[in-house]
Write a protein that holds these residues in place. Structure first.
Motif, PDB file in Angstrom:
ATOM      1  N   THR A  26       0.847  -1.185   0.000  1.00 27.54           N
ATOM      2  CA  THR A  26       0.000   0.000   0.000  1.00 27.54           C
ATOM      3  C   THR A  26       0.888   1.242   0.000  1.00 27.54           C
ATOM      4  OG1 THR A  26      -0.081   0.105   2.398  1.00 27.54           O
ATOM      5  CG2 THR A  26      -1.775  -1.223   1.316  1.00 27.54           C
ATOM      6  N   PRO A  27       0.363   2.374  -0.396  1.00 29.48           N
ATOM      7  CA  PRO A  27       1.153   3.602  -0.351  1.00 29.48           C
ATOM      8  C   PRO A  27       1.630   3.942   1.070  1.00 29.48           C
ATOM      9  CG  PRO A  27      -0.769   3.925  -1.724  1.00 29.48           C
ATOM     10  CD  PRO A  27      -0.915   2.586  -1.078  1.00 29.48           C
ATOM     11  N   GLU A  28       0.851   3.596   2.077  1.00 31.09           N
ATOM     12  CA  GLU A  28       1.254   3.858   3.460  1.00 31.09           C
ATOM     13  C   GLU A  28       2.474   3.028   3.837  1.00 31.09           C
ATOM     14  OE1 GLU A  28      -2.360   2.643   5.092  1.00 31.09           O
ATOM     15  OE2 GLU A  28      -3.403   4.510   4.640  1.00 31.09           O
ATOM     16  N   GLN A  29       2.483   1.751   3.425  1.00 27.09           N
ATOM     17  CA  GLN A  29       3.636   0.896   3.704  1.00 27.09           C
ATOM     18  C   GLN A  29       4.860   1.406   2.968  1.00 27.09           C
ATOM     19  OE1 GLN A  29       1.918  -2.754   2.308  1.00 27.09           O
ATOM     20  NE2 GLN A  29       1.473  -3.489   4.389  1.00 27.09           N
ATOM     21  N   LEU A  30       4.666   1.861   1.754  1.00 28.27           N
ATOM     22  CA  LEU A  30       5.768   2.393   0.961  1.00 28.27           C
ATOM     23  C   LEU A  30       6.338   3.652   1.598  1.00 28.27           C
ATOM     24  CD1 LEU A  30       7.268   1.810  -1.681  1.00 28.27           C
ATOM     25  CD2 LEU A  30       5.656   3.314  -2.819  1.00 28.27           C
ATOM     26  N   GLU A  31       5.486   4.533   2.067  1.00 28.34           N
ATOM     27  CA  GLU A  31       5.924   5.760   2.727  1.00 28.34           C
ATOM     28  C   GLU A  31       6.671   5.449   4.020  1.00 28.34           C
ATOM     29  OE1 GLU A  31       6.768   9.576   3.601  1.00 28.34           O
ATOM     30  OE2 GLU A  31       5.934   8.817   1.716  1.00 28.34           O
ATOM     31  N   LYS A  32       6.177   4.486   4.793  1.00 30.59           N
ATOM     32  CA  LYS A  32       6.832   4.092   6.036  1.00 30.59           C
ATOM     33  C   LYS A  32       8.235   3.563   5.759  1.00 30.59           C
ATOM     34  CE  LYS A  32       6.396   1.009   9.980  1.00 30.59           C
ATOM     35  NZ  LYS A  32       5.669  -0.114  10.566  1.00 30.59           N
ATOM     36  N   LYS A  33       8.375   2.706   4.763  1.00 32.95           N
ATOM     37  CA  LYS A  33       9.683   2.152   4.405  1.00 32.95           C
ATOM     38  C   LYS A  33      10.603   3.256   3.898  1.00 32.95           C
ATOM     39  CE  LYS A  33      12.356  -1.333   4.063  1.00 32.95           C
ATOM     40  NZ  LYS A  33      12.819  -2.024   5.255  1.00 32.95           N
ATOM     41  N   HIS A  34      10.061   4.194   3.159  1.00 32.38           N
ATOM     42  CA  HIS A  34      10.846   5.320   2.656  1.00 32.38           C
ATOM     43  C   HIS A  34      11.416   6.134   3.817  1.00 32.38           C
ATOM     44  CE1 HIS A  34      11.266   9.454   0.990  1.00 32.38           C
ATOM     45  NE2 HIS A  34      11.889   8.774   0.055  1.00 32.38           N
ATOM     46  N   ARG A  35      10.585   6.409   4.830  1.00 33.85           N
ATOM     47  CA  ARG A  35      11.063   7.144   6.004  1.00 33.85           C
ATOM     48  C   ARG A  35      12.158   6.371   6.733  1.00 33.85           C
ATOM     49  NH1 ARG A  35       6.408   7.244   8.963  1.00 33.85           N
ATOM     50  NH2 ARG A  35       4.906   7.235   7.289  1.00 33.85           N
ATOM     51  N   GLU A  36      11.997   5.052   6.849  1.00 35.54           N
ATOM     52  CA  GLU A  36      13.009   4.228   7.514  1.00 35.54           C
ATOM     53  C   GLU A  36      14.335   4.288   6.759  1.00 35.54           C
ATOM     54  OE1 GLU A  36      11.397   0.308   7.726  1.00 35.54           O
ATOM     55  OE2 GLU A  36       9.887   0.861   9.226  1.00 35.54           O
ATOM     56  N   ILE A  38      15.400   6.712   4.759  1.00 37.31           N
ATOM     57  CA  ILE A  38      15.960   8.059   4.914  1.00 37.31           C
ATOM     58  C   ILE A  38      16.638   8.207   6.270  1.00 37.31           C
ATOM     59  CG2 ILE A  38      15.371  10.517   5.116  1.00 37.31           C
ATOM     60  CD1 ILE A  38      15.342   9.532   2.246  1.00 37.31           C
ATOM     61  N   GLU A  39      16.011   7.716   7.341  1.00 41.44           N
ATOM     62  CA  GLU A  39      16.610   7.799   8.676  1.00 41.44           C
ATOM     63  C   GLU A  39      17.901   7.004   8.751  1.00 41.44           C
ATOM     64  OE1 GLU A  39      13.554   6.467  11.310  1.00 41.44           O
ATOM     65  OE2 GLU A  39      12.358   8.303  11.090  1.00 41.44           O
ATOM     66  N   GLU A  40      17.923   5.838   8.149  1.00 37.55           N
ATOM     67  CA  GLU A  40      19.135   5.010   8.155  1.00 37.55           C
ATOM     68  C   GLU A  40      20.263   5.681   7.382  1.00 37.55           C
ATOM     69  OE1 GLU A  40      20.480   0.604   6.617  1.00 37.55           O
ATOM     70  OE2 GLU A  40      18.374   0.931   7.147  1.00 37.55           O
ATOM     71  N   ILE A  41      19.926   6.309   6.283  1.00 31.74           N
ATOM     72  CA  ILE A  41      20.936   7.012   5.492  1.00 31.74           C
ATOM     73  C   ILE A  41      21.501   8.191   6.273  1.00 31.74           C
ATOM     74  CG2 ILE A  41      21.204   8.516   3.472  1.00 31.74           C
ATOM     75  CD1 ILE A  41      19.410   6.562   1.956  1.00 31.74           C
ATOM     76  N   GLU A  42      20.642   8.929   6.960  1.00 31.91           N
ATOM     77  CA  GLU A  42      21.111  10.071   7.745  1.00 31.91           C
ATOM     78  C   GLU A  42      22.055   9.643   8.858  1.00 31.91           C
ATOM     79  OE1 GLU A  42      17.525  11.972   9.017  1.00 31.91           O
ATOM     80  OE2 GLU A  42      17.312  13.108   7.162  1.00 31.91           O
ATOM     81  N   GLU A  43      21.837   8.449   9.415  1.00 38.79           N
ATOM     82  CA  GLU A  43      22.712   7.952  10.476  1.00 38.79           C
ATOM     83  C   GLU A  43      24.066   7.503   9.947  1.00 38.79           C
ATOM     84  OE1 GLU A  43      20.674   4.787  12.435  1.00 38.79           O
ATOM     85  OE2 GLU A  43      19.164   6.111  13.315  1.00 38.79           O
ATOM     86  N   LYS A  44      24.098   6.918   8.757  1.00 41.40           N
ATOM     87  CA  LYS A  44      25.318   6.285   8.253  1.00 41.40           C
ATOM     88  C   LYS A  44      26.167   7.173   7.352  1.00 41.40           C
ATOM     89  CE  LYS A  44      23.787   1.540   8.547  1.00 41.40           C
ATOM     90  NZ  LYS A  44      23.636   0.266   7.857  1.00 41.40           N
ATOM     91  N   PHE A  45      25.575   8.152   6.701  1.00 40.13           N
ATOM     92  CA  PHE A  45      26.292   8.930   5.704  1.00 40.13           C
ATOM     93  C   PHE A  45      26.264  10.419   6.037  1.00 40.13           C
ATOM     94  CE2 PHE A  45      24.664   5.159   3.522  1.00 40.13           C
ATOM     95  CZ  PHE A  45      25.858   4.622   3.042  1.00 40.13           C
TER      96      PHE A  45
END
Length: 76
Positions: A26-36, A38-45
């Motif tokens: 669903t679009p909600e699941q896709l948005e949730k995964k997208h946020r996850e 983005i957060e992981e990228i901000e932590e690592k890079f």
């Protein structure tokens, strides 16, 4: 129309299978995964601007070390 009604149980079974196996999201699941992600990228890079600033600082430190080295060689 009647042929559609004939195949509707099969179509429903296929759709349920696809949803259970998470092939269709669903679009909600896709948005949730997208946020996850983005957060992981901000932590690592680091950001490109931070990297450029750090690179500039390293080059400044290198120049200062070169100057100190030149001064020490001139003193001998």
């Amino acid at each position: 129309m009647e042929s559609l009604l004939h195949y509707s149980p099969i179509l429903i079974a296929v759709m349920v299978f696809l949803i259970q196996q998470r092939i269709v999201v669903t679009p909600e699941q896709l948005e949730k995964k997208h946020r996850e992600i983005i957060e992981e990228i901000e932590e690592k890079f680091v950001t490109l601007n931070s990297f450029k600033d750090l690179k500039d600082q390293f080059s400044e430190v290198k120049e200062k070390i070169d100057k100190i080295y030149d001064l020490l060689i001139d003193l001998k």
